[in-house]
Write an enzyme that holds these catalytic residues in place. Structure first.
Site, short mmCIF file in Angstrom:
data_model
loop_
_atom_site.label_atom_id
_atom_site.label_comp_id
_atom_site.label_asym_id
_atom_site.label_seq_id
_atom_site.Cartn_x
_atom_site.Cartn_y
_atom_site.Cartn_z
N PRO A 96 0.81 -0.99 -0.11
CA PRO A 96 -0.04 -0.05 0.15
C PRO A 96 0.93 1.18 -0.03
CG PRO A 96 -0.42 -1.05 2.15
CD PRO A 96 0.59 -2.09 1.30
N VAL A 97 0.41 2.22 -0.79
CA VAL A 97 1.08 3.36 -0.89
C VAL A 97 1.01 4.32 0.48
CG1 VAL A 97 1.22 5.74 -2.35
CG2 VAL A 97 0.69 3.55 -3.41
N GLY A 100 3.85 3.38 5.21
CA GLY A 100 4.96 2.81 6.32
C GLY A 100 5.45 1.63 5.71
N LEU A 101 5.10 1.10 4.69
CA LEU A 101 5.72 -0.21 4.30
C LEU A 101 6.76 -0.12 3.19
CD1 LEU A 101 2.68 -2.69 4.47
CD2 LEU A 101 4.30 -2.35 6.18
N GLY A 102 7.20 1.01 2.88
CA GLY A 102 8.41 1.27 2.19
C GLY A 102 7.92 1.32 0.59
N SER A 103 6.78 1.42 0.16
CA SER A 103 6.36 1.49 -1.23
C SER A 103 7.24 2.01 -2.11
CB SER A 103 5.03 1.60 -1.52
OG SER A 103 4.55 3.05 -1.31
N ALA A 106 10.66 0.57 -2.50
CA ALA A 106 10.45 -0.81 -3.05
C ALA A 106 10.36 -0.61 -4.51
CB ALA A 106 9.39 -1.69 -2.53
N ASP A 147 14.69 3.00 4.67
CA ASP A 147 13.81 2.20 3.77
C ASP A 147 14.52 1.49 2.49
OD1 ASP A 147 11.66 3.31 5.31
OD2 ASP A 147 10.47 3.71 3.52
#
Ligand code: PMV
Length: 308
Positions: A96-97, A100-103, A106, A147
């Protein structure tokens, strides 16, 4: 065809303070990922398709500061290839953009790898990481670099800004439930707000960051010695400091409380805050119950992962 993938990431401890030189711990999250395919373009233009963000465009139609354009230009500049051939680039992402998951990192890492493979000039991880860091600056101004580092090396990282990568060993696996508030919160804004507050009262904020740094060092020690149960209290303490830093939100606090009351050992927001994701430390047997409590408390989605 050349294809590359990159995982998501989650910060376990130390977000925000890491921008100011304190350490942070982060791990890759392989359940979500970006994949990029690069082939020769059938026409004279370079095309980019990213259905996940409804993007279907030519390279030349992208603004000069667009991160995708910047990745493509910087890769071919680093490889001394000019002009570069017309390409057809397809990007798929399950990360998800702005959560907080580093999209963003990545996408950069997978795109750098797919392009360098296409040019038959694959780059070592440290070069991929250095390029991806330059792109992170376009995404959010003053990134710490955590990240791009976790994602480029796809390893658990004890990160200190400006220092060579240090990984850490996980003596005893531990389980996390990650929950998404569903609120997209650009990291740039929370990082910018923290900077203004820090500028207005540096002694107070430096002391806050020091306390975060102590928590991160204690957490690293707990992970490396297998004292993983003590991580719960450290997560709670880190979340309280993030609240003091003004980067939590009612939605994040609601999820943290729901996790705790349904059996999690500890919980905190993760990443820039104000929205995005939180994580909860759980005993494996309680993971399902915590995930469903998080859904009832408003989480848009949950994900379970074992750190080992
Ligand atoms: O929101 P994320 O997951 O990209 O994490 C940002 C982490 C911060 O510490 C808030 C910023 C940074 O550059 O390290």
């Amino acid at each position: 065809m050349n294809a590359a993938t990159a995982p998501g990431k989650i910060i376990l401890f130390g977000e925000h303070a890491v921008v100011y030189g304190r350490p942070a711990l982060a791990v890759p999250v392989t359940q979500v990922q970006v994949s990029v395919e690069v082939v020769d373009s059938p026409d004279a233009e370079t095309w980019i398709e990213a259905p996940c963000i409804s993007l279907h465009t030519t390279f030349s139609a992208l603004s000069p500061t667009h991160p995708l354009r910047a990745v493509i230009e910087s890769v071919f500049a680093a490889l001394n290839i000019a002009p570069f051939p017309p390409l057809h680039i397809t990007i798929h992402s399950s990360i998800p953009v702005a959560s907080g998951l580093g999209s963003g990192a990545a996408v950069s890492v997978a795109l750098i790898r797919a392009l360098t493979d296409f040019a038959q000039r694959p780059m070592p991880a440290d070069e991929v990481n250095a390029l991806a860091y330059e792109i992170e600056k376009l995404h959010h101004g003053t990134p710490s670099g955590i990240d791009n580092t976790v994602i480029s090396y796809a390893k658990p990282v004890y990160f200190v800004r400006g220092q060579p990568i240090q990984t850490f060993n996980v003596a005893r696996p531990f389980s996390l439930v990650i929950a998404d508030t569903g609120i997209a919160a650009p990291t740039k804004e929370s990082v910018g707000d923290v900077r203004k507050l820090w500028e207005a009262d540096k002694p107070r904020w430096e002391a806050l960051f020091d306390r975060v740094g102590e928590i991160v060092r204690a957490a690293k020690n707990a992970i490396e010695t297998g004292a993983t149960d003590s991580l719960g209290a450290l997560m709670d303490a880190n979340h309280a400091l993030l609240q003091e830093m003004t980067v939590s939100s009612p939605e994040l606090d609601r999820l943290v409380l729901a996790a705790k009351t349904s059996g999690a050992l500890g919980a905190k927001l993760s990443g820039g805050g104000r929205g995005g994701n939180m994580l909860a430390l759980v005993r494996p047997a309680e993971a399902e119950a915590v995930a469903s409590a998080l859904k009832s408390a408003g989480a848009k989605s949950t994900l379970m992962t074992v750190i080992q």
